[in-house]
Write an enzyme that holds these catalytic residues in place. Structure first.
Site, PDB file in Angstrom:
ATOM      1  N   ASP A 179       0.809  -1.228   0.000  1.00 33.41           N
ATOM      2  CA  ASP A 179       0.000   0.000   0.000  1.00 33.41           C
ATOM      3  C   ASP A 179       0.840   1.274   0.000  1.00 33.41           C
ATOM      4  O   ASP A 179       0.438   2.293   0.557  1.00 33.41           O
ATOM      5  CB  ASP A 179      -0.955   0.053   1.209  1.00 33.41           C
ATOM      6  CG  ASP A 179      -1.764  -1.206   1.351  1.00 33.41           C
ATOM      7  OD1 ASP A 179      -2.248  -1.692   0.327  1.00 33.41           O
ATOM      8  OD2 ASP A 179      -1.907  -1.698   2.480  1.00 33.41           O
TER       9      ASP A 179
ATOM     10  N   LYS B 134       2.009   2.393  -4.911  1.00 31.53           N
ATOM     11  CA  LYS B 134       2.718   1.901  -6.102  1.00 31.53           C
ATOM     12  C   LYS B 134       1.908   2.150  -7.371  1.00 31.53           C
ATOM     13  O   LYS B 134       2.470   2.355  -8.431  1.00 31.53           O
ATOM     14  CB  LYS B 134       2.985   0.393  -5.981  1.00 31.53           C
ATOM     15  CG  LYS B 134       3.975   0.042  -4.897  1.00 31.53           C
ATOM     16  CD  LYS B 134       4.263  -1.447  -4.869  1.00 31.53           C
ATOM     17  CE  LYS B 134       3.102  -2.294  -4.442  1.00 31.53           C
ATOM     18  NZ  LYS B 134       2.622  -2.078  -3.078  1.00 31.53           N
TER      19      LYS B 134
ATOM     20  N   GLY C  32      -4.367  -4.167  -4.677  1.00 34.90           N
ATOM     21  CA  GLY C  32      -5.308  -3.205  -5.232  1.00 34.90           C
ATOM     22  C   GLY C  32      -4.588  -1.909  -5.520  1.00 34.90           C
ATOM     23  O   GLY C  32      -3.886  -1.381  -4.672  1.00 34.90           O
ATOM     24  N   HIS C  33      -4.695  -1.459  -6.754  1.00 35.83           N
ATOM     25  CA  HIS C  33      -4.076  -0.190  -7.138  1.00 35.83           C
ATOM     26  C   HIS C  33      -5.177   0.809  -7.448  1.00 35.83           C
ATOM     27  O   HIS C  33      -6.111   0.486  -8.165  1.00 35.83           O
ATOM     28  CB  HIS C  33      -3.280  -0.355  -8.434  1.00 35.83           C
ATOM     29  CG  HIS C  33      -1.938  -0.962  -8.227  1.00 35.83           C
ATOM     30  ND1 HIS C  33      -1.192  -1.462  -9.259  1.00 35.83           N
ATOM     31  CD2 HIS C  33      -1.198  -1.122  -7.124  1.00 35.83           C
ATOM     32  CE1 HIS C  33      -0.049  -1.922  -8.790  1.00 35.83           C
ATOM     33  NE2 HIS C  33      -0.029  -1.729  -7.501  1.00 35.83           N
ATOM     34  N   THR C  34      -5.044   2.012  -6.940  1.00 30.84           N
ATOM     35  CA  THR C  34      -5.973   3.060  -7.344  1.00 30.84           C
ATOM     36  C   THR C  34      -5.204   4.017  -8.244  1.00 30.84           C
ATOM     37  O   THR C  34      -4.148   4.506  -7.868  1.00 30.84           O
ATOM     38  CB  THR C  34      -6.500   3.824  -6.112  1.00 30.84           C
ATOM     39  OG1 THR C  34      -7.003   2.857  -5.193  1.00 30.84           O
ATOM     40  CG2 THR C  34      -7.598   4.796  -6.484  1.00 30.84           C
TER      41      THR C  34
ATOM     42  N   GLN D 246       2.031  -5.886  -3.228  1.00 32.92           N
ATOM     43  CA  GLN D 246       2.390  -5.970  -1.789  1.00 32.92           C
ATOM     44  C   GLN D 246       3.725  -5.274  -1.521  1.00 32.92           C
ATOM     45  O   GLN D 246       4.022  -4.307  -2.200  1.00 32.92           O
ATOM     46  CB  GLN D 246       2.402  -7.436  -1.317  1.00 32.92           C
ATOM     47  CG  GLN D 246       1.017  -8.061  -1.199  1.00 32.92           C
ATOM     48  CD  GLN D 246       0.504  -8.659  -2.478  1.00 32.92           C
ATOM     49  OE1 GLN D 246       1.238  -9.297  -3.203  1.00 32.92           O
ATOM     50  NE2 GLN D 246      -0.752  -8.450  -2.771  1.00 32.92           N
TER      51      GLN D 246
ATOM     52  N   THR E  38      -7.767  -0.808  -0.591  1.00 32.13           N
ATOM     53  CA  THR E  38      -8.430  -0.783  -1.895  1.00 32.13           C
ATOM     54  C   THR E  38      -9.193  -2.088  -2.114  1.00 32.13           C
ATOM     55  O   THR E  38     -10.231  -2.119  -2.759  1.00 32.13           O
ATOM     56  CB  THR E  38      -7.376  -0.657  -3.032  1.00 32.13           C
ATOM     57  OG1 THR E  38      -6.449   0.341  -2.676  1.00 32.13           O
ATOM     58  CG2 THR E  38      -7.994  -0.316  -4.361  1.00 32.13           C
TER      59      THR E  38
ATOM     60  N   THR F 125      -9.951  -4.594   0.510  1.00 35.12           N
ATOM     61  CA  THR F 125     -10.831  -5.059   1.591  1.00 35.12           C
ATOM     62  C   THR F 125     -11.554  -3.925   2.310  1.00 35.12           C
ATOM     63  O   THR F 125     -12.475  -4.169   3.081  1.00 35.12           O
ATOM     64  CB  THR F 125     -10.005  -5.811   2.649  1.00 35.12           C
ATOM     65  OG1 THR F 125      -8.993  -4.918   3.117  1.00 35.12           O
ATOM     66  CG2 THR F 125      -9.367  -7.061   2.084  1.00 35.12           C
TER      67      THR F 125
END
Ligand code: IMP
Length: 427
Positions: A13, A16, A40-42, A223, A298, A300
């Site tokens: 988190d 990246k 999860g990437h935003t 990760q 992002t 969970t």
């Protein structure tokens, strides 16, 4: 030409997604090499927000070859949903290829993930419950189903039969929970195979072809270093190797092909899930960093634990990844704080430790040794160059770089693509 491996240098988190997105613009090929939809990437493009779990964010640009490598574990339903989501927003996904050697996450993996976590009680890992660990367990146990097996119908039917029988036994006899219907899973996964077939390729061959053409390649890690199966805070880790060496195995290239390794650190530290976290702030300040930095997962939606920047971790990440550069993200989140603290070492049993310990018992008793630095009040979110940053922000960054032992190449000062300061170009 250049090849860059991008890794998380903390507990994941690190932001990246934004750095990948920036680098992807100049890359010809982007490949994910480990993990699965636990990531999860935003990415914010203009006013639009994209949340990606499996597909490399290079997909948001035209004409980039985007690969999901053999080291990734793929939940086909999630991948198809992500593809449909992108297509419905006008994003062309024809340039996606998925490795024929990547492993498949099946419903029993998710059930086992949950059952194992529940059985651990207070010792639970705090997994994302996506079946990641059990899928990698099957890979190591040599019973996993790969994408190539998924699309070969007879092979799928045969392997699934054995797996469903064994997992149902495990679920009912060990975990006292219900099992799965073989025919139902087979039918469901045959449909996934049909839908995914056109994307399947030998991605290692594709990467090596592009390498030979002398083009730019970005290896996108998910990760972070402290979640690495070998180098992380075991057992509170994920089941893959996010560190830079994982790029070789998970993409199918040799170590001689890597030019640069970029480690992404947040200007502070966060962690989700369980396990010791020396610089954690369990107070109002931690809460306010969480709010300002939107520190909620992002994937969970879980609130992330927040704390000060930890120089011991950064130095460890430089060592275990061979980092050539750092990207420091979310510097703007610290704006407005009078004083900032940076951890330079740990105090343990009257001694100062500067190497990240392997023992979690030791780590949980480590007291951070802090250096205090003045903060800044100026809005830095529009700064376009290093020189535009306040002197105190520059001093803070310089100290991070010095403690870690690597130069800073990129600084993030906001969520948008444009809110990025580049000190060294990597491509
Ligand atoms: P798993 O990967 O779902 O097995 O979870 C193992 C550990 O890794 C848990 O502590 C998760 O919270 C953590 N984890 C997995 N993926 C991510 C991620 O993308 N960011 C941060 N933590 C993660």
């Amino acid at each position: 030409m250049s090849t860059v491996v991008l890794v998380g240098a903390q507990w994941g988190d690190e932001g990246k997604g934004k750095v990948t997105d920036y680098l992807a613009e100049k890359a010809d090929l982007v490949i994910r090499y480990q993990g699965g939809n636990n990531a999860g990437h935003t990415v914010v493009v203009g006013d639009e927000e994209f949340k990606l779990h499996l597909i490399p964010s290079g997909i948001l640009y035209e004409n980039k070859l985007c690969l999901i490598g053999n080291g990734v574990v793929i939940d086909p339903a999630v991948l198809l949903e992500e593809l449909r989501g992108l297509e419905s927003r006008g994003i062309n996904t024809d340039n996606l290829r998925i490795s024929n050697r990547a492993h498949v996450i099946l419903p029993y993996h998710r059930a086992l993930d949950q059952a194992e976590e529940e059985s651990k009680g207070s010792k639970k890992i705090g997994t994302t419950n996506r079946g990641i660990g059990p899928a990698y367990m099957d890979k190591s146990a040599r019973v996993g189903i790969r994408i190539i097996d998924l699309i070969e119908e007879n092979q799928l039917a045969d392997m699934l039969k054995t797996n469903v029988t064994n997992k149902n036994n495990l679920l009912s006899k060990i975990y006292n929970s219900s099992g799965f219907d073989y025919d139902k899973i087979l039918e469901e996964f045959k449909e996934y195979a049909k839908a995914l077939k056109k994307y399947v390729a030998d991605t290692s061959a594709l990467v090596n072809d592009v390498l030979e053409e002398g083009k730019n390649i970005l290896f996108e890690g998910a990760q972070g270093t402290l979640l690495d199966l070998d180098h992380g805070t075991y057992p509170y880790v994920t089941s893959s190797n996010p560190t830079a060496a994982g790029a070789c195995l998970g993409a199918g290239i040799g170590p001689t092909k890597i030019d640069k390794v970029l480690g992404v650190v947040k200007a502070y530290t966060t962690r989700v899930g369980e396990g010791p976290f020396p610089t954690e702030l369990i107070d109002e300040l931690g809460e306010s960093i969480r709010k300002n930095g939107h520190e909620y997962g992002t994937t969970t939606g879980r609130p992330r634990r927040c704390g000060w920047f930890d120089g011991v971790i950064a130095r460890y990440a430089v060592r275990t990844n061979g980092l050539t550069y750092l990207a420091v993200t979310k510097l703007d989140v610290l704006t407005g704080l009078d004083k900032l603290k940076i951890c330079t070492g740990y105090q343990y049993n009257g001694e100062i430790i500067r190497d990240f310990p392997a023992s979690l018992q030791v780590l949980s008793k480590c007291e951070p040794v802090y250096e205090e630095m003045p903060g800044w009040q100026e809005d830095i979110s529009q700064a376009q160059s290093y020189d535009e940053l306040p002197a105190t922000a520059k001093a803070y960054l310089e100290r991070i770089s010095e403690l870690a032992g690597a130069p800073i190449a990129i600084i993030g000062v906001g969520v948008k693509r444009t809110q990025t300061i580049v000190v060294h170009e990597l491509f």
